[in-house]
Motif scaffolding. Structure first.
Motif, PDB file in Angstrom:
ATOM      1  N   THR A  50      -8.764   1.074   1.717  1.00  0.00           N
ATOM      2  CA  THR A  50      -8.505  -0.329   1.425  1.00  0.00           C
ATOM      3  C   THR A  50      -9.729  -1.162   1.805  1.00  0.00           C
ATOM      4  O   THR A  50     -10.431  -0.851   2.763  1.00  0.00           O
ATOM      5  CB  THR A  50      -7.265  -0.819   2.184  1.00  0.00           C
ATOM      6  N   GLU A  51      -9.982  -2.193   1.026  1.00  0.00           N
ATOM      7  CA  GLU A  51     -11.170  -3.021   1.202  1.00  0.00           C
ATOM      8  C   GLU A  51     -10.792  -4.381   1.788  1.00  0.00           C
ATOM      9  O   GLU A  51      -9.781  -4.969   1.403  1.00  0.00           O
ATOM     10  CB  GLU A  51     -11.875  -3.220  -0.139  1.00  0.00           C
ATOM     11  N   THR A  52     -11.621  -4.873   2.681  1.00  0.00           N
ATOM     12  CA  THR A  52     -11.308  -6.103   3.401  1.00  0.00           C
ATOM     13  C   THR A  52     -11.024  -7.276   2.476  1.00  0.00           C
ATOM     14  O   THR A  52     -10.036  -8.002   2.661  1.00  0.00           O
ATOM     15  CB  THR A  52     -12.455  -6.468   4.363  1.00  0.00           C
ATOM     16  N   GLY A 103     -15.201   1.648   8.308  1.00  0.00           N
ATOM     17  CA  GLY A 103     -14.708   0.522   7.522  1.00  0.00           C
ATOM     18  C   GLY A 103     -13.403  -0.037   8.039  1.00  0.00           C
ATOM     19  O   GLY A 103     -13.085  -1.197   7.794  1.00  0.00           O
ATOM     20  N   SER A 154      -9.999  -7.501  -0.721  1.00  0.00           N
ATOM     21  CA  SER A 154      -8.734  -7.437  -1.448  1.00  0.00           C
ATOM     22  C   SER A 154      -7.543  -7.471  -0.497  1.00  0.00           C
ATOM     23  O   SER A 154      -6.485  -8.027  -0.826  1.00  0.00           O
ATOM     24  CB  SER A 154      -8.676  -6.187  -2.330  1.00  0.00           C
ATOM     25  N   THR A 155      -7.709  -6.904   0.691  1.00  0.00           N
ATOM     26  CA  THR A 155      -6.626  -6.950   1.670  1.00  0.00           C
ATOM     27  C   THR A 155      -6.340  -8.384   2.101  1.00  0.00           C
ATOM     28  O   THR A 155      -5.176  -8.801   2.187  1.00  0.00           O
ATOM     29  CB  THR A 155      -6.958  -6.079   2.895  1.00  0.00           C
ATOM     30  N   TYR A 185      -6.800   4.971   4.296  1.00  0.00           N
ATOM     31  CA  TYR A 185      -6.876   5.888   3.152  1.00  0.00           C
ATOM     32  C   TYR A 185      -5.546   6.611   2.959  1.00  0.00           C
ATOM     33  O   TYR A 185      -4.654   6.554   3.804  1.00  0.00           O
ATOM     34  CB  TYR A 185      -8.002   6.907   3.338  1.00  0.00           C
ATOM     35  N   THR A 219     -12.624   8.894   1.143  1.00  0.00           N
ATOM     36  CA  THR A 219     -13.616   7.825   0.978  1.00  0.00           C
ATOM     37  C   THR A 219     -13.015   6.626   0.244  1.00  0.00           C
ATOM     38  O   THR A 219     -13.622   5.552   0.214  1.00  0.00           O
ATOM     39  CB  THR A 219     -14.853   8.320   0.202  1.00  0.00           C
ATOM     40  N   GLU A 260     -12.111  -4.113   8.760  1.00  0.00           N
ATOM     41  CA  GLU A 260     -10.909  -4.593   8.087  1.00  0.00           C
ATOM     42  C   GLU A 260      -9.867  -5.044   9.104  1.00  0.00           C
ATOM     43  O   GLU A 260      -9.242  -6.104   8.943  1.00  0.00           O
ATOM     44  CB  GLU A 260     -10.333  -3.494   7.189  1.00  0.00           C
ATOM     45  N   THR A 279       0.867  -1.187   0.000  1.00  0.00           N
ATOM     46  CA  THR A 279       0.000   0.000   0.000  1.00  0.00           C
ATOM     47  C   THR A 279       0.898   1.230   0.000  1.00  0.00           C
ATOM     48  O   THR A 279       1.217   1.780   1.050  1.00  0.00           O
ATOM     49  CB  THR A 279      -0.912   0.008   1.245  1.00  0.00           C
ATOM     50  N   SER A 317      -4.041  -3.209  -7.657  1.00  0.00           N
ATOM     51  CA  SER A 317      -4.420  -3.608  -6.310  1.00  0.00           C
ATOM     52  C   SER A 317      -3.352  -4.503  -5.707  1.00  0.00           C
ATOM     53  O   SER A 317      -2.710  -5.289  -6.417  1.00  0.00           O
ATOM     54  CB  SER A 317      -5.747  -4.376  -6.353  1.00  0.00           C
TER      55      SER A 317
END
Length: 202
Positions: free
Chosen positions: A122-124, A154, A126-127, A110, A119, A158, A28, A85
């Motif tokens: 990172t999304e759970t 969020g 894909s993480t 973020y 907004t 995560e 990241t 990603s």
């Protein structure tokens, strides 16, 4: 003297395992702070890949790396920044990197820049996919560090998912730890996973 910050602790863990000439991944990229740290630790004979879906982040990281190279020519590892990603890291890095990477760093949440869109986080799903990929890429004795931010929308879900993922790993495959301030439930914290198998050169 106080305890190390979560970022300093993550750097300490990664730096202890990433020798000169080693390979590392910044999952990241953000503003490039971890990317630069890994590039310095790996040195000119090493290699670093960085992943981020936001062009703004990659631009900030490129600027940071350029300034560092101007100040210390020849001191950094070659760095490849990819607008992808982190979940794609296993397919994106060269095949011969599998099983040779010393450190994979995650700093979730973020982009911490003044004009960034907060907004975009990172999304759970894909993480967690990226965590699995990171573990496959690590050499024995290599480490994954994840700085987690439960205090933003969020981020709590995560963080809990990453913690559960680390806790579910078979003890013979990896060992995991948490570095956390217990009095502040929303404070950032670190989950780290070390691949079992003993230390070897990267």
């Amino acid at each position: 003297m106080g305890f190390l910050s979560v970022l300093s602790f993550a750097h300490k863990l990664a730096g202890e395992r990433l020798d000169a000439g080693g390979r590392a991944i910044d999952a990241t990229v953000g503003t490039g702070a971890d990317t630069l740290f890994l590039a310095k630790a790996a040195g000119p004979r090493g290699g670093v890949f960085g992943f981020d879906i936001q062009p703004a982040a990659l631009g900030l990281a490129e600027d940071r790396l350029r300034l560092a190279r101007e100040e210390s020519p020849g001191a950094l590892a070659p760095v490849t920044l990819l607008a992808q990603s982190h979940a794609a890291m296993l397919e994106a890095v060269p095949p011969d990197w599998r099983g040779t990477v010393s450190a994979v760093m995650f700093n979730l949440g973020y982009l911490p820049a003044a004009d960034a869109d907060k907004t975009i986080i990172t999304e759970t799903a894909s993480t967690l996919a990226a965590m699995d990929a990171a573990l496959a890429l690590l050499r024995p004795g290599g480490i994954v560090t994840a700085v987690l931010y439960p205090g933003h929308s969020g981020g709590d879900a995560e963080a809990a998912a990453v913690e559960a993922w680390a806790a579910s790993l078979a003890p013979q495959a990896a060992q995991s730890i948490i570095y956390r301030q217990l009095q502040r439930a929303n404070a950032p914290y670190v989950v780290a996973v070390e691949k079992k198998g003993g230390r070897s050169s990267a």
